[in-house]
Design a protein around this motif. Sequence first.
Motif, mmCIF file in Angstrom:
data_model
loop_
_atom_site.group_PDB
_atom_site.id
_atom_site.type_symbol
_atom_site.label_atom_id
_atom_site.label_comp_id
_atom_site.label_asym_id
_atom_site.label_seq_id
_atom_site.Cartn_x
_atom_site.Cartn_y
_atom_site.Cartn_z
ATOM 1 N N LEU A 42 1.113 -9.002 2.460
ATOM 2 C CA LEU A 42 1.233 -8.307 1.374
ATOM 3 C C LEU A 42 1.349 -8.977 0.065
ATOM 4 C CD1 LEU A 42 4.365 -6.497 2.885
ATOM 5 C CD2 LEU A 42 2.380 -5.376 1.876
ATOM 6 N N ARG A 43 1.673 -10.469 0.191
ATOM 7 C CA ARG A 43 1.677 -11.288 -1.230
ATOM 8 C C ARG A 43 0.287 -11.485 -1.327
ATOM 9 N NH1 ARG A 43 5.570 -15.106 -3.028
ATOM 10 N NH2 ARG A 43 4.601 -16.516 -4.365
ATOM 11 N N ASN A 46 -0.995 -8.269 -3.003
ATOM 12 C CA ASN A 46 -0.515 -7.922 -4.071
ATOM 13 C C ASN A 46 -1.230 -8.520 -5.245
ATOM 14 O OD1 ASN A 46 1.734 -6.572 -5.506
ATOM 15 N ND2 ASN A 46 2.388 -8.624 -6.206
ATOM 16 N N THR A 54 -2.964 -0.376 -0.137
ATOM 17 C CA THR A 54 -2.481 -1.469 0.955
ATOM 18 C C THR A 54 -2.017 -0.391 2.003
ATOM 19 O OG1 THR A 54 -1.935 -3.423 -0.406
ATOM 20 C CG2 THR A 54 -0.941 -3.190 1.734
ATOM 21 N N SER A 103 8.907 -7.396 -0.575
ATOM 22 C CA SER A 103 7.365 -7.315 -0.795
ATOM 23 C C SER A 103 6.712 -6.030 -0.959
ATOM 24 C CB SER A 103 7.004 -8.224 0.420
ATOM 25 O OG SER A 103 7.288 -9.555 0.201
ATOM 26 N N ILE A 104 7.474 -5.202 -0.276
ATOM 27 C CA ILE A 104 6.833 -3.552 -0.447
ATOM 28 C C ILE A 104 7.422 -2.910 -1.473
ATOM 29 C CG2 ILE A 104 7.045 -1.599 0.898
ATOM 30 C CD1 ILE A 104 7.128 -2.887 3.583
ATOM 31 N N HIS A 107 5.339 -4.236 -4.624
ATOM 32 C CA HIS A 107 4.083 -4.366 -4.229
ATOM 33 C C HIS A 107 3.364 -3.573 -5.291
ATOM 34 C CE1 HIS A 107 0.690 -5.595 -1.658
ATOM 35 N NE2 HIS A 107 0.368 -4.510 -1.730
ATOM 36 N N VAL A 111 1.123 1.742 -1.512
ATOM 37 C CA VAL A 111 1.311 1.488 -0.118
ATOM 38 C C VAL A 111 1.069 2.684 0.595
ATOM 39 C CG1 VAL A 111 2.785 0.520 1.547
ATOM 40 C CG2 VAL A 111 2.861 -0.505 -0.621
#
Length: 276
Positions: A42-43, A46, A54, A103-104, A107, A111
């Motif tokens: 995720l990072r 991003n 994503t 992180s979500i 983001h 997503v």
Amino acid sequence: MAQKYNDIIFEVKEKIGIIKLNRPKSLNAFGGTLVMDIIAALRELNEHPDTVFTVLTGEGRFFSSGADIKGVAGSNEEQYKNDAEKKVAFMSRFSYAIELLRSIIDHKKVVILALNGPGVGGGAAWFQGVADIVLAAEGAWLQVPFNALGLVPENGSAINLAQSMGVHRANDFLMFGRKCTVEELEQWGLVNRIFPKENFQESVVKFLEEQLEVNDGKSMMETKRLQNAPRRAERMMAVFDAMEALAERFVEGAPAQRFKDKVALLSSKSKDRSKL
């Protein structure tokens, strides 16, 4: 692309980044390095200069079966000086959840949760309420046995799911452990679209590519930001509140026997299958 992760398959298809849970033998349970791999991916996405979407999905017949039951069953065996030390130990053990959900929540990309199959426990609750779009394969289902195991809805799911499907439906789902098909959840507003099970993930990619042909990627990302920004503090507080409440349940010892009973049941079923 060379794989840099152990328990996920990571792929970028032009403007679509894909994170695929890849522990199919354990039904993509949250063991091994799976959670840390998701956080790292995720990072990476991003900050990716080209991607707009994503996608979080799973390999095999399940999206995710949630926590590793056998791993949790033995978590109460350590000895602590007092309940305060015990609570801090459990909160530390659950701290990865803060970064996963943050992180979500933070983001920048849109997503997409692509439910390729059933989700249980955390696999049915952690991501569904914070994803921007939820796509699902026909015949998939979700179920959360949190209360049956002496737990509480994890990672802010009590609030996030209530916002998506309504309080009474969320209570039925979370309190009573109701098993819900994605067809039912589409009617409730949690699932956006359902695709055939066959070639599901290919259909998801094709659908997203079609959206990119019609809609400007930066505009979609800005729409997401404008919608989610006012909710960030509430969502992060919900994650912390859920972690604190979960730690208290372990301090009280409520889940210990229920997890042991569940492990014994799973072991018995495994032995029965081996006799066939």
